[in-house]
Motif scaffolding. Sequence first.
Motif, short mmCIF file in Angstrom:
data_model
loop_
_atom_site.label_atom_id
_atom_site.label_comp_id
_atom_site.label_asym_id
_atom_site.label_seq_id
_atom_site.Cartn_x
_atom_site.Cartn_y
_atom_site.Cartn_z
N MET A 239 0.83 -1.21 0.00
CA MET A 239 0.00 0.00 0.00
C MET A 239 0.87 1.25 0.00
N GLN A 240 1.99 1.23 0.73
CA GLN A 240 2.90 2.37 0.73
C GLN A 240 3.53 2.58 -0.64
N LYS B 228 3.47 7.05 3.17
CA LYS B 228 4.83 7.03 3.70
C LYS B 228 5.27 8.41 4.17
N TRP B 229 5.15 9.42 3.27
CA TRP B 229 5.63 10.75 3.65
C TRP B 229 4.60 11.52 4.46
N GLY B 230 3.32 11.09 4.41
CA GLY B 230 2.27 11.81 5.15
C GLY B 230 2.46 11.77 6.66
N LYS B 231 3.14 10.70 7.14
CA LYS B 231 3.36 10.58 8.59
C LYS B 231 4.26 11.68 9.13
N ASN B 232 5.12 12.22 8.27
CA ASN B 232 6.08 13.24 8.70
C ASN B 232 5.68 14.65 8.26
N TYR B 233 4.44 14.79 7.79
CA TYR B 233 3.99 16.10 7.30
C TYR B 233 3.72 17.03 8.48
N ARG B 234 4.21 18.29 8.34
CA ARG B 234 4.09 19.26 9.44
C ARG B 234 3.33 20.51 8.99
N ALA B 235 2.87 21.27 9.97
CA ALA B 235 2.08 22.48 9.68
C ALA B 235 2.91 23.51 8.93
N ALA B 236 4.21 23.60 9.25
CA ALA B 236 5.08 24.56 8.56
C ALA B 236 5.18 24.23 7.08
N MET B 237 5.14 22.96 6.75
CA MET B 237 5.19 22.56 5.35
C MET B 237 3.89 22.94 4.64
N PHE B 238 2.78 22.82 5.36
CA PHE B 238 1.49 23.15 4.74
C PHE B 238 1.41 24.64 4.38
N LYS B 239 2.04 25.49 5.16
CA LYS B 239 2.04 26.92 4.86
C LYS B 239 2.67 27.17 3.48
#
Length: 644
Positions: A74-75, A82-93
């Motif tokens: 699935m990954q 895989k990368w969604g687990k390490n996603y941060r709010a600063a990246m979303f900005k």
Amino acid sequence: MSNTHADNSMTELQQLDADTATATAAGRSERAKWLLTSPDPPPPWHQLFSSIKHTLLPQPKPKQPRPNRPFLFMQTLFPILKWGKNYRAAMFKNDLLAGLTLASLCIPQSIGYANLAKMDPQYGLYTSVVPPLIYAVMGSSREIAVGPVAVVSLLLSAMISKVVDPSADPVTYRRTVFTVTFFAGAFQTLFGVFSWVHGGAAIVIGLQQLKGLLGLSHFTSKTDVVSVFGAVIKALHQQWYPLNAVIGCSFLIFILITRFIGQKNRKLFWLPAMAPLFSVILSTLIVYLSKADEHGIKIVKHFKGGLNPTSVHQLNFGGPHVGEAAKIGLICALIALTEAIAVGRSFASMKGYHLDGNKEMVAMGFMNIIGSLTSCYTATGSFSRTAVNYSAGCETVVSNIVMSITVLICLLFFTKLLYYTPLAILASIILSALPGLIDLQAAYNIWKVDKLDFMVCLGAFLGVLFGSVEIGLLVAVIISFGKIIVSSIKPSTEVLGRLPGTDLFCNIVQYPVANKISGILITLINSGTLCFANASFIRERIMRLVTDENNTDESSKGRLHVLVLDMTNVTNIDTSGIHAMEELYKQLTAQGIELAVVNPRWQVITKMKAAKFVEKIGANWIFLTIGDAVDVALRLKINGLNNC
């Protein structure tokens, strides 16, 4: 006393030389044994299954616990897990800013590309909603911006129009477009080539925009330059409205100026990205307030909004055009894959990570299959929008999700505001994106590196320009296959010599300092396969070299004793190749010349043993290195001279 001591020293030196020669011979024999006793290579189907397994289920790194295989699958299929687990709010900005900037460029471009594909404007926006969302969960590129692009839009309109007239039967034309998109998605998991038609297509796309730019009502459906210019000249003698050209050219100049400013000052990257949307808004207001549509300005008019409607019922797999749809889908799949993977890898290398081409094919394939079910036409990665996405500081493909949601909001609430958008603006937006498709520097570099590759580019360019997209592709394919066939049927052979002071053997033409060894001819075969197509040619070429060498040596240093055949480059051989080797051995033996075979590759030595060719020439004439073969050949030559 001194004479006795000297004799003893001489005896010891001779014994040392004998021991060294024995050790050398033993080492040479051992190396040949490694070659002759290598295990059989795995069968072809084993390699195929192994490749599929490693693509879908990559092996965990050493010293890591083995993960759950279903989750690993699935990954692999959905990299977002895989990368969604390490996603941060600063990246979303950063992704939010990049996505909004991307949407400002995507909305006007999508409407323009839908017009180029001879589809209603909303279908361009539909294609900028669903495919980016699918790619966001399945794609492996962080920067690529997905949606409709100019070249694929042109391909669809140029090729499908020959099957179904979009003016006479728009419903069947639309159904065929969705069917082609489905086939393109199905093919995209398998193939990815061809990138030569962009230059010619850019000019054809530009010529097609003359209809909107000049406000022409009747225009040719053909794409070659002669037909287009003929249609323009004919239309200009009839009624046309110069105001369309004034508006289109004015905003085209404005967009190009903002692009120039953005290239000079990277901090103003948002200026060329916002310019198309600003042009659409401003020109729409001008037309609405001045009622310019009543004075000959061509406008978009009807523009259906709302969510993507389902198009499952519109796919046509049983109609008379399904064969043509599959053919067009294959061509679109190849072109779209080439553009997407090339764009993705370019920006991946700039960010320092690897882009998996196999995963990209799967993602693009699923993206277009699902898109064909939701009223989208063939989508791929856009270079211009990806560059904007990168410059805006995107962190992940979340910027595609933001862009998709923004376009969806536009479809839900703002499509009625675009009723008065002039068609000339859409033409100017498409024209402003074309310079990126024509890369003269790349063409010049190809000319410097490989003249035949340049002929492929030139053939495709002229074929598209004066014929059609299909003709351009056909010309490129014919030239490319011709190049491959010629190099396969008539590969070159090289005569090697030893570089002074080394154990290296190189081409005597490339390295004039390399010395040929008298009585020994060292030849290298420059072909990956020795097969029915080239075996006779290679054998004749080698025998011609042997004849020339004999004629030279007989008049100078003596006859040829050994032919050393370096097969390092030959990765495979068939029965015709084996027969050619046997014929070569017979011809050499008849002339009293020994054949030494150097470094036959895994498949080659396995087939030689199976055909008992190794037994015919003798296992002692199979060597791992040229140096080993030359040592034996020199000893044979010396022994022959001593016997004389």
